[in-house]
Design an enzyme around this catalytic site. Sequence first.
Site, PDB file in Angstrom:
ATOM      1  N   ASN A  52       0.838  -0.861  -0.254  1.00  0.00           N
ATOM      2  CA  ASN A  52      -0.400   0.206   0.431  1.00  0.00           C
ATOM      3  C   ASN A  52       0.938   1.141  -0.523  1.00  0.00           C
ATOM      4  OD1 ASN A  52       0.695  -1.244   2.392  1.00  0.00           O
ATOM      5  ND2 ASN A  52      -0.927   0.867   3.721  1.00  0.00           N
ATOM      6  N   GLU A  54      -0.145   5.329   0.514  1.00  0.00           N
ATOM      7  CA  GLU A  54      -0.503   6.691   1.153  1.00  0.00           C
ATOM      8  C   GLU A  54      -0.104   8.331   0.773  1.00  0.00           C
ATOM      9  OE1 GLU A  54      -1.578   6.135   5.070  1.00  0.00           O
ATOM     10  OE2 GLU A  54      -1.777   4.012   4.879  1.00  0.00           O
ATOM     11  N   GLU A  65      -3.882  -4.900  -2.564  1.00  0.00           N
ATOM     12  CA  GLU A  65      -3.868  -5.910  -3.860  1.00  0.00           C
ATOM     13  C   GLU A  65      -3.721  -5.633  -5.112  1.00  0.00           C
ATOM     14  OE1 GLU A  65      -4.896  -4.178  -1.272  1.00  0.00           O
ATOM     15  OE2 GLU A  65      -6.249  -6.436  -0.051  1.00  0.00           O
ATOM     16  N   CYS A  97     -10.670  -5.643   1.365  1.00  0.00           N
ATOM     17  CA  CYS A  97     -11.049  -5.144   1.415  1.00  0.00           C
ATOM     18  C   CYS A  97     -11.934  -4.928   0.076  1.00  0.00           C
ATOM     19  CB  CYS A  97     -10.501  -3.612   1.837  1.00  0.00           C
ATOM     20  SG  CYS A  97     -10.567  -2.593   0.180  1.00  0.00           S
ATOM     21  N   CYS A 100     -10.883  -3.979  -3.391  1.00  0.00           N
ATOM     22  CA  CYS A 100     -10.240  -5.194  -3.445  1.00  0.00           C
ATOM     23  C   CYS A 100     -10.834  -6.402  -4.120  1.00  0.00           C
ATOM     24  CB  CYS A 100      -8.806  -4.875  -2.405  1.00  0.00           C
ATOM     25  SG  CYS A 100      -7.829  -3.673  -2.490  1.00  0.00           S
TER      26      CYS A 100
HETATM   27  N1  THU Z   1      -5.468  -1.251   2.681  1.00  0.00           N
HETATM   28  C1  THU Z   1      -5.178  -2.382   1.936  1.00  0.00           C
HETATM   29  O1  THU Z   1      -3.785  -1.827   1.239  1.00  0.00           O
HETATM   30  N2  THU Z   1      -5.364  -3.288   1.055  1.00  0.00           N
HETATM   31  C2  THU Z   1      -6.725  -3.406   1.753  1.00  0.00           C
HETATM   32  O2  THU Z   1      -7.448  -4.037   1.431  1.00  0.00           O
HETATM   33  C3  THU Z   1      -7.353  -3.206   3.346  1.00  0.00           C
HETATM   34  C4  THU Z   1      -6.507  -1.387   3.570  1.00  0.00           C
HETATM   35  C5  THU Z   1      -4.188  -0.253   2.778  1.00  0.00           C
HETATM   36  C6  THU Z   1      -5.160   0.588   3.128  1.00  0.00           C
HETATM   37  C7  THU Z   1      -4.109   1.866   3.459  1.00  0.00           C
HETATM   38  O3  THU Z   1      -2.974   2.704   3.341  1.00  0.00           O
HETATM   39  C8  THU Z   1      -3.998   1.359   4.680  1.00  0.00           C
HETATM   40  O4  THU Z   1      -4.496  -0.196   4.612  1.00  0.00           O
HETATM   41  C9  THU Z   1      -5.172   1.565   6.128  1.00  0.00           C
HETATM   42  O5  THU Z   1      -6.594   1.410   5.406  1.00  0.00           O
HETATM   43 ZN    ZN Z   2      -8.273  -2.535  -0.620  1.00  0.00          ZN
END
Ligand code: THU
Ligand code: ZN
Length: 147
Positions: A52, A54, A65, A97, A100
Amino acid sequence: MEKHSLAELSETEQRLVREAVAARQSAYAPYSGFKVGAALLDEKGVIHSSCNIEGADYTLTTHAEMGAINAMVRSGVLRLKRMAVAVQAKTGWAMPCGLCRQKIREFAAGPDVEVLGVNLDEAGNIREIYASTLEELLPYSFGPEHL
Ligand code: THU
Ligand code: ZN
């Protein structure tokens, strides 16, 4: 959903889990502090991974993902067979989530595609692995064939 230890998984699954854990090391998550790594096996047997990423505006976030799927598409392959996602969840399982799940649905080889949720402890060691199918994570789903 089934709970496993690393040793219970096949060699391919273990490789995918290790790649997801490794990808998590590159996570750029200074705002949430929640690092995620994802690795997928495409239909040609190639692994693609991502983490991830940000942004300071708090909304400019790429999920791990999605990054892995983007890398697969960039390589010229459109179908994935398995995915592993590594996180350090405070409680319970660790699964992609909703957004994804839908993106996995778009590129999944079929509803039986396996998703492995890898939960790490504070030291970064694998605590437990949850195995599920895409069908279980996203039942009655919408996809390209409905258009
Ligand atoms: N995050 C993901 O990378 N994948 C998911 O399916 C759930 C959330 C990340 C996004 C954010 O940077 C951090 O987790 C907290 O939500
Ligand atoms: Zn996600």
